[in-house]
Write an enzyme that holds these catalytic residues in place. Structure first.
Site, PDB file in Angstrom:
ATOM      1  CG  ASP A   1      -1.685  -1.153   1.403  1.00  0.00           C
ATOM      2  OD1 ASP A   1      -1.149  -2.204   1.739  1.00  0.00           O
ATOM      3  OD2 ASP A   1      -2.851  -1.357   1.304  1.00  0.00           O
TER       4      ASP A   1
ATOM      5  CD  GLU B   1      -6.732   0.293  -0.597  1.00  0.00           C
ATOM      6  OE1 GLU B   1      -8.046   0.028  -1.163  1.00  0.00           O
ATOM      7  OE2 GLU B   1      -6.520  -0.041   0.704  1.00  0.00           O
ATOM      8  CG  ASN B   2      -4.560   3.358   0.965  1.00  0.00           C
ATOM      9  OD1 ASN B   2      -4.147   2.098   1.239  1.00  0.00           O
ATOM     10  ND2 ASN B   2      -5.781   3.800   1.359  1.00  0.00           N
TER      11      ASN B   2
ATOM     12  CG  ASN C   1     -10.770  -1.195   2.116  1.00  0.00           C
ATOM     13  OD1 ASN C   1      -9.285  -1.463   1.578  1.00  0.00           O
ATOM     14  ND2 ASN C   1     -10.739  -0.441   3.168  1.00  0.00           N
ATOM     15  CG  HIS C   2      -9.780   3.241   1.160  1.00  0.00           C
ATOM     16  ND1 HIS C   2     -10.242   4.077   1.764  1.00  0.00           N
ATOM     17  CD2 HIS C   2      -8.747   2.362   2.303  1.00  0.00           C
ATOM     18  CE1 HIS C   2     -10.404   3.676   2.966  1.00  0.00           C
ATOM     19  NE2 HIS C   2      -9.674   3.095   3.360  1.00  0.00           N
TER      20      HIS C   2
ATOM     21  CG  HIS D   1      -6.472  -4.829  -0.211  1.00  0.00           C
ATOM     22  ND1 HIS D   1      -5.248  -4.048  -0.303  1.00  0.00           N
ATOM     23  CD2 HIS D   1      -7.505  -3.974   0.371  1.00  0.00           C
ATOM     24  CE1 HIS D   1      -5.641  -2.800   0.206  1.00  0.00           C
ATOM     25  NE2 HIS D   1      -6.971  -2.774   0.680  1.00  0.00           N
TER      26      HIS D   1
ATOM     27  CG  HIS E   1      -6.646  -3.740   4.196  1.00  0.00           C
ATOM     28  ND1 HIS E   1      -7.367  -2.561   4.026  1.00  0.00           N
ATOM     29  CD2 HIS E   1      -7.347  -4.177   5.358  1.00  0.00           C
ATOM     30  CE1 HIS E   1      -8.200  -2.160   4.679  1.00  0.00           C
ATOM     31  NE2 HIS E   1      -8.257  -3.067   5.764  1.00  0.00           N
TER      32      HIS E   1
ATOM     33  CG  HIS F   1      -1.500   0.690   5.431  1.00  0.00           C
ATOM     34  ND1 HIS F   1      -1.692   1.781   5.465  1.00  0.00           N
ATOM     35  CD2 HIS F   1      -2.349   0.070   4.607  1.00  0.00           C
ATOM     36  CE1 HIS F   1      -2.863   2.129   4.590  1.00  0.00           C
ATOM     37  NE2 HIS F   1      -2.783   1.188   4.006  1.00  0.00           N
TER      38      HIS F   1
HETATM   39 FE   LIG Z   1      -7.441  -1.153   2.064  1.00  0.00          FE
END
Ligand SMILES: [Fe+2]
Length: 270
Positions: A8, A39-40, A67-68, A151, A176, A178
């Site tokens: 991530d 995604e982040n 999810n992001h 993830h 996910h 991190h």
């Molecule tokens: Fe995530």
């Protein structure tokens, strides 16, 4: 074939440390293809078109999500339609985009699959039954090099994925949480790590400024998480060697700090 995976990427500190180091690492380790979960990457939430181009220009070949993925929805829809950007494949089929892509690397087909877990995640299809069907189809089509970004929140879900697919895919890297784990292994030709860990700020809370998470912990009251303007950062990258049959033969992880300190760990090869 040597592939690399970055977990991530969180905000500008994550993008910057990649910009400063990825080319050197690619050269040093003869990396043929780089996958990254982004995604982040845009201030901690989602991915903009601008930041995606920045990451592609740094040498990343394909971007995965989670999810992001939808936090910058308009940009993401364009990215999913026009760029090598995936979202988890176990979203319902009616959702735009795809979670699987087959690319050619050194005249060999490499499939990249992006999946999301169930625990503490948005409602998605069962990733386990879904991936069994996907892998079977790929194998019937003669694709032997298969990489999975799983993830997921739960470490047990990730271990289940490993036990389910060992010997059948080239690599499974978790994302996910991190927080990187040091359990990298190669078993029956499958490289596995429970979580790759973030690329971004390492001295706060999962890449985000500590202030709001501490306030939340002390009072129960939430707030918007922010990526700090200044921080100590880390880049975490998995490097995986695959033979002609798509079997992982070796794997390592490099943790690169913004003070140029480098920590390398090798996978246990079973
Ligand atoms: Fe995530």
């Amino acid at each position: 074939m040597t592939i690399a995976f970055i977990g991530d990427i969180v905000g500008r500190p994550g993008r910057n440390i990649i910009k400063q180091n990825l080319n050197n690492i690619k050269e040093k380790y003869n990396i043929d293809f780089v996958i990254a979960n982004a995604e982040n990457a845009s201030h901690g939430f989602g991915l903009t078109i601008k930041n995606a181009s920045e990451l592609f220009n740094c040498g990343i070949d394909l971007i995965t999500g989670g999810n992001h993925s939808w936090d910058k929805k308009k940009d993401m829809v364009t990215l999913l339609e026009t760029k090598p950007v995936l979202r988890p494949d176990n979203y319902p089929p009616s959702i735009i985009g795809s979670g699987i892509k087959i690319v050619e690397v050194n005249d060999t087909k490499l499939a990249i699959i992006n999946l999301m877990g169930i625990y503490s995640m948005p409602q998605v299809l069962n990733p386990f039954t879904h991936v069994v069907d996907l892998v079977e189809k790929l194998q019937n089509d003669g694709v032997k090099h298969i990489f999975i970004d799983f993830h997921a929140e739960s470490t047990a879900e990730k271990r289940v994925m490993m036990q389910l697919l060992k010997g059948k895919v080239s690599a499974i890297c978790g994302t996910h949480t991190h927080i990187g784990t040091d359990d990298l292994e190669v078993t029956n030709g499958t490289f596995y790590v429970t979580d790759t860990g973030l690329t971004g700020c390492r001295d706060n809370v999962i890449g985000m400024d500590s202030k709001i998470p501490i306030q939340k912990a002390l009072t129960g009251l939430g707030g918007h998480f922010d990526v700090p303007n200044r921080c100590d950062s880390i880049m975490q990258i998995m490097i995986i060697e695959l033979d002609n049959d798509g079997q992982a033969t070796n794997g390592m992880k490099i943790k690169l700090y913004n003070n140029h300190k480098e920590v390398v760990s090798n996978a246990l090869v079973n």
